[in-house]
Design a protein around this motif. Structure first.
Motif, mmCIF file in Angstrom:
data_model
loop_
_atom_site.group_PDB
_atom_site.id
_atom_site.type_symbol
_atom_site.label_atom_id
_atom_site.label_comp_id
_atom_site.label_asym_id
_atom_site.label_seq_id
_atom_site.Cartn_x
_atom_site.Cartn_y
_atom_site.Cartn_z
ATOM 1 N N ARG A 107 45.521 -32.122 -12.110
ATOM 2 C CA ARG A 107 44.500 -31.130 -11.757
ATOM 3 C C ARG A 107 44.254 -31.123 -10.241
ATOM 4 O O ARG A 107 44.129 -30.060 -9.634
ATOM 5 N N LEU A 108 44.208 -32.311 -9.653
ATOM 6 C CA LEU A 108 44.013 -32.398 -8.200
ATOM 7 C C LEU A 108 45.175 -31.714 -7.461
ATOM 8 O O LEU A 108 44.976 -30.948 -6.515
ATOM 9 N N ILE A 109 46.380 -32.006 -7.925
ATOM 10 C CA ILE A 109 47.564 -31.378 -7.322
ATOM 11 C C ILE A 109 47.489 -29.853 -7.479
ATOM 12 O O ILE A 109 47.646 -29.099 -6.504
ATOM 13 N N ASP A 110 47.230 -29.413 -8.698
ATOM 14 C CA ASP A 110 47.172 -27.970 -8.964
ATOM 15 C C ASP A 110 46.070 -27.298 -8.134
ATOM 16 O O ASP A 110 46.236 -26.175 -7.648
ATOM 17 N N LEU A 111 44.957 -28.011 -7.990
ATOM 18 C CA LEU A 111 43.844 -27.490 -7.186
ATOM 19 C C LEU A 111 44.320 -27.146 -5.775
ATOM 20 O O LEU A 111 44.003 -26.073 -5.242
ATOM 21 N N THR A 112 45.102 -28.050 -5.177
ATOM 22 C CA THR A 112 45.547 -27.787 -3.802
ATOM 23 C C THR A 112 46.542 -26.621 -3.750
ATOM 24 O O THR A 112 46.560 -25.861 -2.785
ATOM 25 N N PHE A 113 47.337 -26.478 -4.808
ATOM 26 C CA PHE A 113 48.260 -25.332 -4.861
ATOM 27 C C PHE A 113 47.482 -24.014 -4.972
ATOM 28 O O PHE A 113 47.774 -23.047 -4.263
ATOM 29 N N VAL A 114 46.509 -23.996 -5.899
ATOM 30 C CA VAL A 114 45.721 -22.767 -6.074
ATOM 31 C C VAL A 114 44.950 -22.461 -4.787
ATOM 32 O O VAL A 114 44.909 -21.314 -4.329
ATOM 33 N N TRP A 115 44.380 -23.494 -4.193
ATOM 34 C CA TRP A 115 43.635 -23.331 -2.938
ATOM 35 C C TRP A 115 44.530 -22.694 -1.857
ATOM 36 O O TRP A 115 44.123 -21.737 -1.185
ATOM 37 N N ALA A 116 45.746 -23.224 -1.714
ATOM 38 C CA ALA A 116 46.653 -22.713 -0.675
ATOM 39 C C ALA A 116 46.978 -21.244 -0.933
ATOM 40 O O ALA A 116 47.098 -20.439 0.000
ATOM 41 N N HIS A 117 47.096 -20.893 -2.206
ATOM 42 C CA HIS A 117 47.403 -19.510 -2.559
ATOM 43 C C HIS A 117 46.187 -18.600 -2.364
ATOM 44 O O HIS A 117 46.276 -17.541 -1.733
ATOM 45 N N ARG A 118 45.040 -19.032 -2.887
ATOM 46 C CA ARG A 118 43.836 -18.205 -2.819
ATOM 47 C C ARG A 118 43.380 -17.979 -1.368
ATOM 48 O O ARG A 118 42.761 -16.969 -1.064
ATOM 49 N N ARG A 139 56.414 -26.713 -9.438
ATOM 50 C CA ARG A 139 55.106 -26.744 -10.092
ATOM 51 C C ARG A 139 54.148 -25.757 -9.409
ATOM 52 O O ARG A 139 53.385 -25.054 -10.073
ATOM 53 N N ALA A 140 54.213 -25.705 -8.092
ATOM 54 C CA ALA A 140 53.355 -24.763 -7.363
ATOM 55 C C ALA A 140 53.618 -23.340 -7.845
ATOM 56 O O ALA A 140 52.689 -22.574 -8.131
ATOM 57 N N ALA A 141 54.891 -23.004 -7.982
ATOM 58 C CA ALA A 141 55.253 -21.656 -8.438
ATOM 59 C C ALA A 141 54.742 -21.406 -9.854
ATOM 60 O O ALA A 141 54.250 -20.314 -10.177
ATOM 61 N N GLU A 142 54.838 -22.435 -10.685
ATOM 62 C CA GLU A 142 54.388 -22.311 -12.077
ATOM 63 C C GLU A 142 52.877 -22.051 -12.127
ATOM 64 O O GLU A 142 52.406 -21.173 -12.861
ATOM 65 N N VAL A 143 52.125 -22.829 -11.330
ATOM 66 C CA VAL A 143 50.666 -22.667 -11.302
ATOM 67 C C VAL A 143 50.309 -21.243 -10.870
ATOM 68 O O VAL A 143 49.430 -20.602 -11.447
ATOM 69 N N LEU A 144 51.018 -20.737 -9.886
ATOM 70 C CA LEU A 144 50.703 -19.388 -9.397
ATOM 71 C C LEU A 144 51.066 -18.325 -10.424
ATOM 72 O O LEU A 144 50.371 -17.320 -10.555
ATOM 73 N N ARG A 145 52.152 -18.570 -11.167
ATOM 74 C CA ARG A 145 52.498 -17.618 -12.247
ATOM 75 C C ARG A 145 51.388 -17.566 -13.283
ATOM 76 O O ARG A 145 51.047 -16.508 -13.791
ATOM 77 N N GLU A 146 50.812 -18.756 -13.567
ATOM 78 C CA GLU A 146 49.760 -18.807 -14.592
ATOM 79 C C GLU A 146 48.521 -18.019 -14.187
ATOM 80 O O GLU A 146 47.843 -17.454 -15.037
ATOM 81 N N ILE A 147 48.216 -18.004 -12.880
ATOM 82 C CA ILE A 147 47.014 -17.271 -12.474
ATOM 83 C C ILE A 147 47.322 -15.825 -12.106
ATOM 84 O O ILE A 147 46.427 -15.037 -11.897
ATOM 85 N N ALA A 148 48.595 -15.461 -12.095
ATOM 86 C CA ALA A 148 48.975 -14.123 -11.628
ATOM 87 C C ALA A 148 48.324 -12.985 -12.422
ATOM 88 O O ALA A 148 47.826 -12.039 -11.816
ATOM 89 N N PRO A 149 48.294 -13.043 -13.762
ATOM 90 C CA PRO A 149 47.727 -11.911 -14.503
ATOM 91 C C PRO A 149 46.277 -11.655 -14.094
ATOM 92 O O PRO A 149 45.859 -10.524 -13.869
ATOM 93 N N GLN A 150 45.528 -12.753 -13.931
ATOM 94 C CA GLN A 150 44.145 -12.625 -13.493
ATOM 95 C C GLN A 150 44.081 -11.997 -12.111
ATOM 96 O O GLN A 150 43.285 -11.123 -11.838
ATOM 97 N N ARG A 151 44.981 -12.470 -11.252
ATOM 98 C CA ARG A 151 44.944 -12.010 -9.878
ATOM 99 C C ARG A 151 45.173 -10.499 -9.790
ATOM 100 O O ARG A 151 44.601 -9.818 -8.962
ATOM 101 N N LEU A 152 45.994 -10.002 -10.685
ATOM 102 C CA LEU A 152 46.278 -8.571 -10.664
ATOM 103 C C LEU A 152 45.228 -7.788 -11.449
ATOM 104 O O LEU A 152 45.239 -6.579 -11.487
ATOM 105 N N GLY A 153 44.315 -8.514 -12.104
ATOM 106 C CA GLY A 153 43.335 -7.893 -12.985
ATOM 107 C C GLY A 153 42.067 -7.483 -12.264
ATOM 108 O O GLY A 153 42.089 -7.032 -11.124
#
Lengths: 226, 226
Positions: B81-92, B203-217
């Motif tokens: 979760r900590l790792i994913d948090l930093t990936f989402v943060w970098a993207h957002r 993994r970073a790419a995977e995390v971003l794919r998971e949030i992509a539908p929301q991001r486009l929503g």
């Protein structure tokens, strides 16, 4: 005669740089003005503009001067040199106005419309040099990409001093630097490397003791590399 | 009836926060003014002052809102979760104006006379929570001090985004975050822990794919925690 003139020019430039750093350190880029800096340096505006064409040029020179506030205090090589560099940096940041102003300007430059990555890149180049020595000496894991790691250490130091400044005016910065090495060294060391690498608080204290006589002496202008 | 009023107040507050973030993101704290923010939010000055007493209060609210731009996008636990948090943060950080303005204000606050460590501390608290889960799950080395590590990751992320912003408008921030985990994970993992921890670019790419539908929503207001 020409040499004397050159010496005087070098000295004047150093005096201006110090005065500019004091003003930038206190007031930031937008708060600083050339008149205040010339007054503090005890020179004419003409002399100022002979050396620096604008406030922006002064700011660039102060940012650029950062590594030279640290490098003369280093006596080790390779990975230990990189570690010692961060210890000296953390210490000098509280003592040396040129370093402190350089760090402030580097961080704030975005807010006054400057976008100059070279202060970061200059630090990264210095660190890469240490890491190349480390690689040549067999200290460094093959997994480490020297440029990537140097960039990461620059970033971590940048963020640590910001967080530490806002929390306690950097009183805990050295502890944070020690913690960084505790977290990083396991990934960096070559398997089987037995060089006596030390990133502990004890080593930090030792490094600072080594530079203490100079620090109490005549100032960094007279310092020569060990 | 009271509930409707409250709902409207919550919505108005969110609209103001977004408008303030847009202005702070573009102009910084000193460049921003309340009138510009009320105009952009399409509200009266009276409504503004009902919610926020001053520009400083607005800035604090934007800084404070940072974690909520990231946390709803996380689905994992513990160290992952900590790792994913930093990936989402970098993207957002490149997508979400509230996060971007919060980061800008947090870094620049010194230059406008604010000294508030809570934005850093809030991130550190969120990360410490992940690390406590990691410790409970046996993922974390006994050598790791949770608070110290959380502070370090906050610092490193702070510095990485600054260096990356000035170098390339954060185009390489995700690469830098991936490199951070490559350098940190060896020191963090409990010996013998076999959980499938992943700090890689994949993994970073995977995390971003998971949030992509929301991001486009419909935007983050309608997002609920997974």
């Amino acid at each position: 005669m020409r040499e004397l003139k050159q010496e005087r020019a070098v000295r004047t430039r150093a005096i201006i740089l110090k005065a500019a750093a004091e003003v930038f350190d206190e007031l930031g880029f937008s708060g600083a003005n050339i008149r205040e800096i010339t007054q503090r340096a005890g020179i004419t505006q003409g002399a100022m503009y002979f050396h620096f064409g604008s406030k922006e040029e002064l700011a660039r020179a102060v940012m650029k001067a950062q590594p030279m506030t640290v490098l003369p205090h280093l006596a080790t090589r390779g990975l230990q040199r990189l570690i010692d560099l961060t210890f000296v940096w953390a210490h000098r940041l509280r003592e040396d106005v040129i370093l402190r102003a350089g760090v402030r300007l580097t961080g704030e430059q975005n807010s006054f419309g400057m976008h100059d990555p070279t202060p970061y890149q200059d630090w990264a180049a210095v660190m890469s040099e240490c890491l190349r020595e480390a690689r040549a000496a067999g200290e460094l894991s093959d997994n480490v990409d020297i440029e990537v790691l140097a960039d990461f250490v620059v970033s971590a130091c940048t963020g640590m001093q910001m967080y530490s400044q806002i929390s306690c005016e950097r009183a805990d910065l050295m502890d944070r630097v020690v913690a960084m090495w505790q977290h990083l060294l396991p990934a960096l060391r070559a398997p089987g490397d037995v060089s006596p690498l030390d990133g502990s608080a004890l080593r930090a204290a030792e490094v600072l003791r080594e530079i203490a006589p100079q620090r109490l002496g005549a100032g960094q202008e007279t310092r020569t590399a060990p």
